[in-house]
Structure formats: C-alpha cells, structure tokens
Scaffold this active site. Structure first.
Site, short mmCIF file in Angstrom:
data_model
loop_
_atom_site.label_atom_id
_atom_site.label_comp_id
_atom_site.label_asym_id
_atom_site.label_seq_id
_atom_site.Cartn_x
_atom_site.Cartn_y
_atom_site.Cartn_z
N CYS A 1 1.21 8.29 11.92
CA CYS A 1 1.51 9.64 11.10
C CYS A 1 1.27 10.88 12.05
O CYS A 1 2.03 11.06 12.80
CB CYS A 1 1.03 9.44 9.73
SG CYS A 1 1.85 10.69 8.68
N HIS B 1 1.90 4.08 7.26
CA HIS B 1 0.55 3.76 7.35
C HIS B 1 0.04 2.45 7.15
O HIS B 1 -0.03 1.82 5.99
CB HIS B 1 -0.14 4.58 6.04
CG HIS B 1 0.03 5.93 6.38
ND1 HIS B 1 -0.92 6.86 7.15
CD2 HIS B 1 0.85 7.02 5.96
CE1 HIS B 1 -0.82 8.09 7.13
NE2 HIS B 1 0.43 8.19 6.54
N GLU C 1 -2.80 1.31 7.47
CA GLU C 1 -4.26 0.99 7.10
C GLU C 1 -4.24 1.15 5.68
O GLU C 1 -5.36 1.07 4.99
CB GLU C 1 -5.01 2.07 7.69
CG GLU C 1 -4.91 3.65 7.32
CD GLU C 1 -3.72 4.43 7.74
OE1 GLU C 1 -2.65 3.76 8.14
OE2 GLU C 1 -3.46 5.55 7.65
#
Lengths: 226, 78
Positions: free
Chosen positions: A86, A203, A205
């Site tokens: 990002c 993302h 994660e």
C-alpha cells in the site's frame, strides 16, 4: 527469516504486518525511518501501509527520500528481499526501486473493501505457497492506487513477467468492474527484474485469520518464511 | 531571494482531480471552461545569492523531490 519493518511518521500498519510475519515464523525487528542501517543479517525489509508524512507532496514522496531508504536500496541491490504494501508500494515507486507511479483512483474515491487478486506467478520468494492464476481474497484501502507507467515500462513489465498480482473477481476473471482504481492492465502489484522487490496495493497482512475474514493473505508470508 | 516553482502534470497523463474540478466548474455554469489540469505551486525563499545559483539549486530541488519526473514537469520563476 529475519525481517526488518520500517516505520515512518504516519505509518500505521507496522504492527499488523509484524504480526503476520511472526505468525509465519519470522523474527521481526522494528526500524525507525531515521536509522541509517538495517540490522545485521536482515533477509527481508518491509515498508508497511499507512500515510507516511501525511501523504504530503505526493504519497510516499518524502518517505522515499528518507535516510533509511539508502540502506534499503543497498539491501535490494545485494539481492535482499523488499516488500512494500500500500503506502509501502507508493514509497517503492517514489524511491526508484520500482518503476511507474500510483495516481489518484480513477473514481476519485478512497476504496476500502474486500478484493480478489489473481496470482500471476507462483515461482517467487513471495508467492511459492500459492498456485499460478489462483484467485485470492484480501482487502484494499487506498485513495491513490491507480498504477500508471509509460507504454515502454508496461510492455517491459508484461514481457518480463514482472506483474505479481492483478485485480479480478471471485472466479478469477481479471479487470472490468473488479478493477477498483483504474490501474493499467489491472495491475495490483509488481516485481523488480530480480524478483526480490515486490510492491502491492492490497493488504495480505489483514487476511491471516479466519475469525477476521479469511486466510488468503497467509500464503505470501508463508512463502517468504518457507 | 524569493522563487516560485510550478509543478504540473505532463501532457497525456490522466488527471482525475482536474476532471472533477472541470465538471464542478461546468455544473456552476462558469462559461467557456473546456479543460482543467491541476498542479502545485511552491513559494520558496533562498538565502541571498545570485539567480544562476538559485536556479541550479531549485532544479535539484525539483528533480530530487518536488516533481515526480515520471508524470510531472516543473517551471522555475525567480
């Protein structure tokens, strides 16, 4: 796997990515942007998401010129692994580690939602736990994720197989309505020519536990730690 | 010494913000607007010196930070 997660003023996803790395077995150290060196033996540098320097000037522009980025460039030049997520991807393009630029989303809106990606290749240090053309569900949260580059750069990325992920729907169909930001060729992430630097807008994660919506992001961290 | 630096998008680079502003101006019935491109202006003060040195320093500033040379042009006024 020894990972160094770099925090700039305004970075806000450093704990999430550290947690995802730790869950996959990495040893994580946190590095401040004013540091000049990475810890000895660093295998992977992570530039997390957020809004470094408040997105002032251009997203990632000021962070891309921070002192610690000299150490990151040297690490990448030695073949070391670098992952930018990002705002981290925006920092990678601003620092010159990856080509192109991330412009304002074509629809002008900040887009925060779940998003499918097609894994373009499953033979890299970042993607070996996926299969080629697998559709994975992660999430996106950005206002400037519209990947643009000149025609020669796009042709080189495509010709050399450096596109890492493309925006797709649940069935794996790329582009159209599933492109959230207008990115050229539905590009969601790209590799450096050596395949050791990966920048991506989505993302992974966020998606490492079923209780918070899915585990499709785990593959990336497990690939790195395998 | 005072200088002004303009950073603008290169021709052909899509400018969604400029397009949105263009649409807003049209919706306000501002007559004759055919296109809007958005850019940035930096007012920079430099320690006293000659214009040639200032020009050289500002060129460095533009190319190292103020402009993203992939998509932007710059213009320096001293």
């Amino acid at each position: 796997m020894k990972a160094a997660v770099i925090t700039f003023p305004g970075t806000n996803r450093e704990s999430d990515v550290a947690r995802a790395l730790t869950a996959s077995g990495a040893q994580v150290s946190h590095i401040w942007h004013g540091d000049h060196e990475l810890p000895q033996g660093t295998d992977l540098v992570v530039l997390p998401g957020g809004f470094s320097y408040g997105d002032y000037l251009r997203c990632g522009a000021i962070a891309g010129r921070a002192h610690v980025m000299d150490a990151v460039r040297a690490h990448a030049a030695r073949g070391g692994l670098v992952l930018g997520i990002c705002n981290g991807f925006q920092i990678l393009v601003e620092s010159g580690l990856l080509p192109g630029v991330l412009m304002r989303n074509a629809g002008l809106k900040f887009v925060c939602r779940m998003q499918h990606l097609r894994v373009e290749r499953a033979d890299t240090r970042f993607s070996a736990q996926y299969t080629r053309h697998q559709s994975i569900e992660v999430c996106i949260a950005h206002g400037e994720g519209n990947y643009e580059a000149d025609d020669d750069t796009i042709a080189r990325l495509e010709g050399e197989g450096l596109v890492a992920f493309r925006y797709c729907d649940a069935a794996g169909h790329v582009g159209g309505e599933s492109n959230p930001n207008g990115s050229r060729n539905d590009i969601a992430g790209i590799y450096s020519p050596g395949l050791n630097v990966l920048g991506m807008m989505p993302h992974p994660e966020n998606l490492i536990e079923a209780i918070i919506g899915g585990v499709d992001g785990r593959g990336l961290f497990e690939s790195l730690c395998a | 010494m005072k200088a002004r630096v303009f950073v603008t998008l290169k021709n052909g680079v899509l400018d969604p913000q400029g397009k949105a502003i263009e649409g807003a101006l049209k919706s306000l019935d501002v007559p004759g607007v055919t296109s809007v491109r958005q850019g940035k202006v930096f007012d920079i003060e430099l320690a006293a010196g000659d214009a040639a040195h200032a020009q050289a320093a500002l060129k460095v500033a533009c190319e190292k930070l103020l402009a993203n040379m992939v998509i932007e042009n710059y213009q320096i006024e001293i």
